[in-house]
Design a protein around this motif. Structure first.
Motif, PDB file in Angstrom:
ATOM      1  N   UNK A 123     -15.948 -67.496  -9.146  1.00 27.17           N
ATOM      2  CA  UNK A 123     -15.382 -66.556  -8.177  1.00 27.17           C
ATOM      3  C   UNK A 123     -15.366 -65.136  -8.739  1.00 27.17           C
ATOM      4  N   UNK A 124     -15.038 -65.027 -10.003  1.00 28.99           N
ATOM      5  CA  UNK A 124     -15.029 -63.704 -10.631  1.00 28.99           C
ATOM      6  C   UNK A 124     -16.411 -63.076 -10.566  1.00 28.99           C
ATOM      7  N   UNK A 125     -17.426 -63.877 -10.854  1.00 29.34           N
ATOM      8  CA  UNK A 125     -18.793 -63.365 -10.795  1.00 29.34           C
ATOM      9  C   UNK A 125     -19.113 -62.866  -9.393  1.00 29.34           C
ATOM     10  N   UNK A 126     -18.694 -63.665  -8.402  1.00 31.16           N
ATOM     11  CA  UNK A 126     -18.969 -63.290  -7.018  1.00 31.16           C
ATOM     12  C   UNK A 126     -18.246 -62.001  -6.649  1.00 31.16           C
ATOM     13  N   UNK A 127     -16.992 -61.888  -7.079  1.00 30.80           N
ATOM     14  CA  UNK A 127     -16.233 -60.666  -6.788  1.00 30.80           C
ATOM     15  C   UNK A 127     -16.921 -59.452  -7.406  1.00 30.80           C
ATOM     16  N   UNK A 128     -17.486 -59.635  -8.572  1.00 33.59           N
ATOM     17  CA  UNK A 128     -18.167 -58.509  -9.205  1.00 33.59           C
ATOM     18  C   UNK A 128     -19.451 -58.132  -8.466  1.00 33.59           C
ATOM     19  N   UNK A 129     -20.105 -59.146  -7.900  1.00 33.88           N
ATOM     20  CA  UNK A 129     -21.313 -58.859  -7.117  1.00 33.88           C
ATOM     21  C   UNK A 129     -20.994 -57.998  -5.907  1.00 33.88           C
ATOM     22  N   UNK A 130     -19.784 -58.195  -5.365  1.00 29.01           N
ATOM     23  CA  UNK A 130     -19.393 -57.454  -4.163  1.00 29.01           C
ATOM     24  C   UNK A 130     -18.678 -56.150  -4.495  1.00 29.01           C
ATOM     25  N   UNK A 131     -18.492 -55.903  -5.776  1.00 25.27           N
ATOM     26  CA  UNK A 131     -17.782 -54.688  -6.156  1.00 25.27           C
ATOM     27  C   UNK A 131     -16.291 -54.799  -5.933  1.00 25.27           C
ATOM     28  N   UNK A 132     -15.778 -56.011  -5.756  1.00 23.30           N
ATOM     29  CA  UNK A 132     -14.337 -56.175  -5.550  1.00 23.30           C
ATOM     30  C   UNK A 132     -13.607 -56.317  -6.883  1.00 23.30           C
ATOM     31  N   UNK A 133     -14.370 -56.584  -7.936  1.00 18.75           N
ATOM     32  CA  UNK A 133     -13.774 -56.600  -9.269  1.00 18.75           C
ATOM     33  C   UNK A 133     -14.713 -55.794 -10.156  1.00 18.75           C
ATOM     34  N   UNK A 177      -1.494 -63.519   2.004  1.00 17.28           N
ATOM     35  CA  UNK A 177      -1.143 -64.938   2.132  1.00 17.28           C
ATOM     36  C   UNK A 177      -1.940 -65.613   3.241  1.00 17.28           C
ATOM     37  N   UNK A 178      -2.335 -64.844   4.259  1.00 18.82           N
ATOM     38  CA  UNK A 178      -3.136 -65.450   5.320  1.00 18.82           C
ATOM     39  C   UNK A 178      -4.589 -65.632   4.887  1.00 18.82           C
ATOM     40  N   UNK A 179      -4.955 -65.008   3.765  1.00 18.00           N
ATOM     41  CA  UNK A 179      -6.330 -65.128   3.282  1.00 18.00           C
ATOM     42  C   UNK A 179      -7.287 -64.207   4.017  1.00 18.00           C
ATOM     43  N   UNK A 180      -6.743 -63.207   4.702  1.00 24.13           N
ATOM     44  CA  UNK A 180      -7.626 -62.322   5.451  1.00 24.13           C
ATOM     45  C   UNK A 180      -7.975 -61.058   4.664  1.00 24.13           C
ATOM     46  N   UNK A 181      -7.232 -60.810   3.592  1.00 19.46           N
ATOM     47  CA  UNK A 181      -7.455 -59.559   2.859  1.00 19.46           C
ATOM     48  C   UNK A 181      -8.836 -59.534   2.206  1.00 19.46           C
ATOM     49  N   UNK A 182      -9.210 -60.652   1.587  1.00 14.32           N
ATOM     50  CA  UNK A 182     -10.501 -60.650   0.899  1.00 14.32           C
ATOM     51  C   UNK A 182     -11.640 -60.560   1.914  1.00 14.32           C
ATOM     52  N   UNK A 227       1.753 -46.801  -4.024  1.00 15.22           N
ATOM     53  CA  UNK A 227       1.169 -48.017  -3.439  1.00 15.22           C
ATOM     54  C   UNK A 227      -0.358 -47.939  -3.471  1.00 15.22           C
ATOM     55  N   UNK A 228      -0.881 -46.736  -3.304  1.00 12.62           N
ATOM     56  CA  UNK A 228      -2.330 -46.538  -3.383  1.00 12.62           C
ATOM     57  C   UNK A 228      -2.840 -46.956  -4.760  1.00 12.62           C
ATOM     58  N   UNK A 229      -2.143 -46.452  -5.768  1.00 10.12           N
ATOM     59  CA  UNK A 229      -2.541 -46.732  -7.148  1.00 10.12           C
ATOM     60  C   UNK A 229      -2.511 -48.233  -7.433  1.00 10.12           C
ATOM     61  N   UNK A 230      -1.391 -48.855  -7.022  1.00 13.19           N
ATOM     62  CA  UNK A 230      -1.235 -50.286  -7.252  1.00 13.19           C
ATOM     63  C   UNK A 230      -2.322 -51.074  -6.535  1.00 13.19           C
ATOM     64  N   UNK A 231      -2.557 -50.684  -5.299  1.00 17.72           N
ATOM     65  CA  UNK A 231      -3.491 -51.435  -4.465  1.00 17.72           C
ATOM     66  C   UNK A 231      -4.912 -51.314  -5.000  1.00 17.72           C
ATOM     67  N   UNK A 232      -5.274 -50.122  -5.451  1.00 20.14           N
ATOM     68  CA  UNK A 232      -6.632 -49.925  -5.945  1.00 20.14           C
ATOM     69  C   UNK A 232      -6.878 -50.739  -7.204  1.00 20.14           C
ATOM     70  N   UNK A 233      -5.815 -50.957  -7.971  1.00 16.11           N
ATOM     71  CA  UNK A 233      -5.996 -51.670  -9.233  1.00 16.11           C
ATOM     72  C   UNK A 233      -5.894 -53.170  -9.091  1.00 16.11           C
ATOM     73  N   UNK A 234      -5.384 -53.601  -7.924  1.00 11.36           N
ATOM     74  CA  UNK A 234      -5.162 -55.031  -7.777  1.00 11.36           C
ATOM     75  C   UNK A 234      -6.474 -55.776  -7.575  1.00 11.36           C
ATOM     76  N   UNK A 235      -6.501 -56.950  -8.158  1.00  8.31           N
ATOM     77  CA  UNK A 235      -7.654 -57.810  -7.953  1.00  8.31           C
ATOM     78  C   UNK A 235      -7.502 -58.493  -6.599  1.00  8.31           C
ATOM     79  N   UNK A 236      -8.562 -58.501  -5.834  1.00  7.44           N
ATOM     80  CA  UNK A 236      -8.460 -59.153  -4.531  1.00  7.44           C
ATOM     81  C   UNK A 236      -9.031 -60.556  -4.642  1.00  7.44           C
ATOM     82  N   UNK A 237      -8.143 -61.511  -4.724  1.00 12.75           N
ATOM     83  CA  UNK A 237      -8.563 -62.907  -4.762  1.00 12.75           C
ATOM     84  C   UNK A 237      -8.206 -63.508  -3.431  1.00 12.75           C
ATOM     85  N   UNK A 238      -8.856 -64.590  -3.115  1.00 16.36           N
ATOM     86  CA  UNK A 238      -8.406 -65.273  -1.917  1.00 16.36           C
ATOM     87  C   UNK A 238      -7.140 -66.023  -2.292  1.00 16.36           C
ATOM     88  N   UNK A 239      -6.304 -66.158  -1.311  1.00 14.92           N
ATOM     89  CA  UNK A 239      -4.994 -66.815  -1.414  1.00 14.92           C
ATOM     90  C   UNK A 239      -4.501 -67.177  -2.790  1.00 14.92           C
TER      91      UNK A 239
END
Lengths: 321, 317
Positions: free
Chosen positions: B44-54, A104-109, A309-321
Motif C-alpha cells: 500500500x505504501x508503494x501504491x501511495x507513493x505512485x499516486x503522490x499521496x505519500x 472513517x467512511x473511507x472516502x478521503x483516500x 489545520x492546513x499544516x497538519x493535514x498536508x503532513x498527514x498520511x492518507x491511508x484508507x480506513x
C-alpha cells in the motif's frame, strides 16, 4: 451556456457538495431550529422591555432600533448574548467531523486520488460551512429586523442598518473562528466524538473558566493600597488585555460597541477624560475604529487555526480506513 | 516494451522502520501486473507513493512519464486508484457518488451523467444505480469502486486488494471484469493482493514483495523457475508395488532430477521438463498397476511458502 454544460472548477464542486450535505443533514435542522428559537425568544423579550429601555435623552432615542438586539427583561438573554453563546456551538456543530468523518467512511483516500490539490478539501469544507452559516445569520438577522420594524413601527436609520450588518458580519467572523477550531480538531483526531469533545472543552474553558482564572490573576497582582492612580490604571489595563485573549470576550466587546453607540470607550476613563464630554452616541466610523483591533484579533485567531489545520493535514498520511 | 510505471531505488522509512526498501520495478504498458505479498509488506505504501499521496524518503517514481512526487495532480489525472476497503458517501446513491467524482475530474454535469450511466451498466450495477450506496453489498461497492476508477478514462489503474472480503464467486466475477476492461480499453492494471491464486489467474506478470523488498518478478512459470531453479515440475505417482529396476529406469529418463520414495507406494518425481506421459508409459510397461498420477507445477503458494520457510530458518540461526 446551460449550467449542465458548464465545467466547474473542482474546488467549487466540493463546495457545492458540502453545502448540499449540510442542507440535507439533521444537524443543520437542529442548529437552525435553535437559532430560530433564539430569534423569536429574544425578539419577544426585547418587545416586552423596550419601552422601559427607551432612554430619557432625546439624542439616544434615535438608536432605539438597535435595542432590539441588546435589551432583555431578565427572563431571556438578549439576541446579542444568545449569539455569543450559541455561535461556538454552531461553528463546532458544522465543523467537528469535517475531515475525520471522510476518513472513517473511507472516502478521503478516494477523494484525494482525484486530480485535486489536497488543501482544496480543507478549504472547500470551510467555505461551504461558512457560506451556510452566513446565509443563516443574514436571513435570521433580517427577519428580526423586519419583525421589529413591524412591531415598533420605527424604521431603522441607515446608520443603524449598517451597525446591524456589521454586527452580523462580526458574528460570522466569530463563528468562523469556532468552525476553524473544530476543523483543526477534526484533522487532528481520528474519532469524531473526540474532536467534538475537544472543541466543546475549549468552548467551555473560554466561557466559564477563563474569566475565573483571569480574576484570580487579577487579585494576585493587585497593587497595594499605597500605589498611585497610574499603578491602578495599568493594572486594570493588564487585566483587560488578559481577558481579551478569549475570543468570546473580543466578540462581546465588539458587538457591545457596535450595538450600543452610547458606549464611548472600552477601558477605564479618568475624570478628566469624561469631564466636558457631551453624552452623545459615537458615529459609526468611530465605533468601527474602536473595535478594529477586535476584528483583526478574531480574524487572526481564525487564520491561525486554519493555518494549523492546513499544516497538519498536508503532513498527514492518507491511508484508507 | 515501454514501461509506464518506473520505480527506481524507491525507499520509504517511517522513523526507524523501513516500509519500502530500495524498490526498483518497471510495469509495461498494457499489462496486468500483480504486486504480491503478505500484509504489511509495503504494498500500500508503494501504491501511495505512485499516486503522490505519500512522499518517498529517497528514490524516484515515474508514472506515465511524470514524476509522482513532484506533480501528483498530473499523475492523478491519468491514474485511477481503488483503495482497499473503499468507502462511499452512504447517504448518496451510487450514481450521485460517481457524478461527484466525475465533476471533480472536470466533466460537466451533462457529460458526467452519460459517462456514469455507461460505466454503471458496464460493471453490472445498472439496476442498483439509484439505490443508496449505504445499502450496497461488499461486492457491489467494489464494482462501484471499479466504475469510479474508470470515470477519468485512465491510462493506468491501480487496485489495492480489490478482492478482499469478497466471496469466491464475487472474486471470479470481479477479476473477469478487470481483465476484460483492461483488454478492451487497453489499460495497464497494477493490483496488489495477498491471495496467490487470484493473482495467478489474471496477471501477466507478478512481483513478489516481502518486507519492503522485491524478491522476484516475472510470470508465474518463470518465477517458479527462478525460485526452484531446475525442479519446477513435480509428478506424484502411486503404484501397487515397485518392480525391480523401475526406479533406476525412471531415474534415467531425461529431465528427471530426483525421486523420493515413500512406503505407501508413492513416488514424488522432481523434473525439469514435462515428462509425464513418458513416466506413465514406463510404469504401465513395467507390469505394476498405476493407481494415481498427478502433475504439479509449483504455484505461487509454494513459492510463498518456500520463502517463508527460508525466512524462519534464517531467524532461528
Amino acid at each position: 451556456m446551460r449550467s449542465d454544460d458548464k465545467r466547474l472548477h473542482p474546488f467549487w464542486v466540493i463546495v457545492q457538495k458540502e453545502v448540499a450535505d449540510h442542507l440535507n443533514s439533521w444537524r443543520f435542522y437542529i442548529l437552525l431550529l435553535l437559532l430560530v428559537l433564539t430569534c423569536f425568544g429574544s425578539l419577544y423579550t426585547a418587545m416586552m422591555s423596550i419601552r422601559d429601555a427607551a432612554p430619557s435623552e432625546d439624542a439616544l432615542v434615535s438608536h432605539l432600533f438597535l435595542k432590539l438586539f441588546t435589551v432583555s427583561d431578565g427572563t431571556l438573554p438578549a439576541f446579542m448574548t444568545f449569539i455569543s453563546f450559541l455561535g461556538p456551538l454552531l461553528g463546532i456543530g458544522m465543523g467537528f467531523d469535517a475531515i475525520n468523518s471522510e476518513r472513517t467512511k473511507g472516502t478521503l483516500s478516494r477523494l484525494l486520488a482525484q486530480p485535486i490539490h489536497r488543501d482544496y478539501v480543507l478549504h472547500a469544507k470551510f467555505v461551504a460551512a461558512l457560506f451556510v452559516i452566513s446565509v443563516m445569520f443574514f436571513a435570521l438577522g433580517f427577519l428580526v429586523m423586519g419583525l421589529g420594524l413591524l412591531m415598533l413601527g420605527i424604521p431603522p436609520s441607515p446608520e443603524e442598518f449598517w451597525r446591524m450588518v456589521i454586527f452580523l458580519l462580526l458574528s460570522i467572523c466569530y463563528v468562523a473562528f469556532w468552525l476553524n477550531l473544530a476543523i483543526l480538531f477534526s484533522v487532528r483526531f481520528r474519532q469524531a466524538a473526540t474532536s467534538a469533545l475537544a472543541s466543546i472543552a475549549v468552548w467551555i474553558f473560554f466561557s466559564v473558566f477563563f474569566t475565573m482564572i483571569v480574576r484570580l490573576i487579577a487579585a494576585a497582582t493587585l497593587p497595594t493600597q499605597a500605589a498611585d492612580m497610574n499603578g491602578w490604571l495599568s493594572h486594570q489595563q493588564f487585566v483587560q488585555i488578559l481577558l481579551r485573549f478569549s475570543p468570546s470576550q473580543l466578540f462581546s466587546e465588539a458587538t457591545t460597541i457596535m450595538l450600543t453607540p452610547s458606549i464611548r470607550s472600552l477601558g477605564p476613563l479618568t475624570m478628566e477624560q469624561i469631564y466636558g464630554a457631551i453624552p452623545s452616541p459615537l458615529p459609526l466610523g468611530q465605533s468601527v475604529l474602536l473595535i478594529w483591533p477586535h476584528i483583526i484579533g478574531l480574524i487572526a485567531a481564525t487564520t491561525v487555526c486554519f493555518g494549523l489545520s492546513y499544516l497538519l493535514f498536508m503532513r498527514q498520511e492518507v491511508r484508507s480506513r | 516494451m515501454e514501461p509506464i510505471i518506473e520505480l527506481n531505488e524507491l525507499t520509504k522509512q517511517y522513523g526507524e522502520q523501513t516500509a519500502v526498501d530500495r524498490l526498483t520495478l518497471n510495469v509495461n504498458r498494457g499489462e496486468i501486473f500483480g504486486l504480491l505479498g503478505p500484509n504489511g509488506a509495503g504494498k500500500s505504501t508503494t501504491i501511495l507513493m505512485m499516486l503522490g499521496l505519500a512522499e518517498p524518503t529517497s528514490g524516484t517514481v515515474t508514472v506515465c512519464g511524470i514524476d509522482s512526487t513532484r506533480q501528483p495532480i498530473h499523475v492523478k489525472r491519468k491514474v485511477g486508484y481503488l483503495p482497499d476497503d473503499v468507502g462511499f458517501y452512504e447517504e448518496l446513491t451510487g450514481t450521485e457518488n460517481l457524478l461527484y467524482t466525475a465533476r471533480l475530474n472536470g466533466f460537466s454535469r451533462k457529460e458526467a451523467v452519460s459517462r456514469v450511466e455507461y460505466l454503471l451498466d458496464r460493471v453490472g450495477l445498472g439496476e442498483a444505480a439509484h439505490k443508496k450506496a449505504g445499502a450496497y453489498s461488499r461486492g457491489m461497492r467494489q464494482r462501484l469502486g471499479l466504475a469510479e476508477v474508470l470515470i477519468k478514462q485512465p491510462e493506468v489503474i491501480i487496485l489495492d486488494e480489490p478482492t478482499l472480503g469478497l466471496d469466491p464467486e464475487g472474486v471470479r466475477e470481479l477479476l473477469q471484469l478487470i481483465r476484460q476492461l483492461s483488454r478492451d480499453e487497453g489499460m495497464t492494471v497494477l493490483l496488489s493482493s495477498h491471495h496467490l491464486h487470484q493473482v495467478q489467474q489474471i496477471c501477466d506478470r507478478v512481483g513478489l514483495f516481502v518486507a519492503g523488498r522485491l524478491l522476484a518478478q516475472g510470470d508465474v512459470h518463470s518465477l517458479s523457475q527462478q525460485l526452484f531453479q531446475e525442479e519446477s515440475i513435480v509428478i506424484e505417482v502411486q503404484v501397487n508395488h515397485f518392480p525391480g529396476g523401475l526406479l533406476d529406469a525412471l531415474q534415467q529418463v531425461d529431465g528427471v532430477s530426483r525421486i523420493e520414495t515413500h512406503d505407501d507406494g508413492r513416488l514424488v518425481i522432481h523434473c525439469t521438463q514435462h515428462v509425464t506421459s513418458e513416466i506413465s508409459r514406463m510404469i504401465v510397461e513395467s507390469g505394476t498397476s498405476l493407481l494415481h498420477l498427478t502433475q504439479r507445477q509449483y504455484g505461487l503458494d509454494e513459492i510463498y511458502h518456500r520463502y517463508f520457510e527460508g525466512r524462519e530458518a534464517d531467524e532461528k540461526r
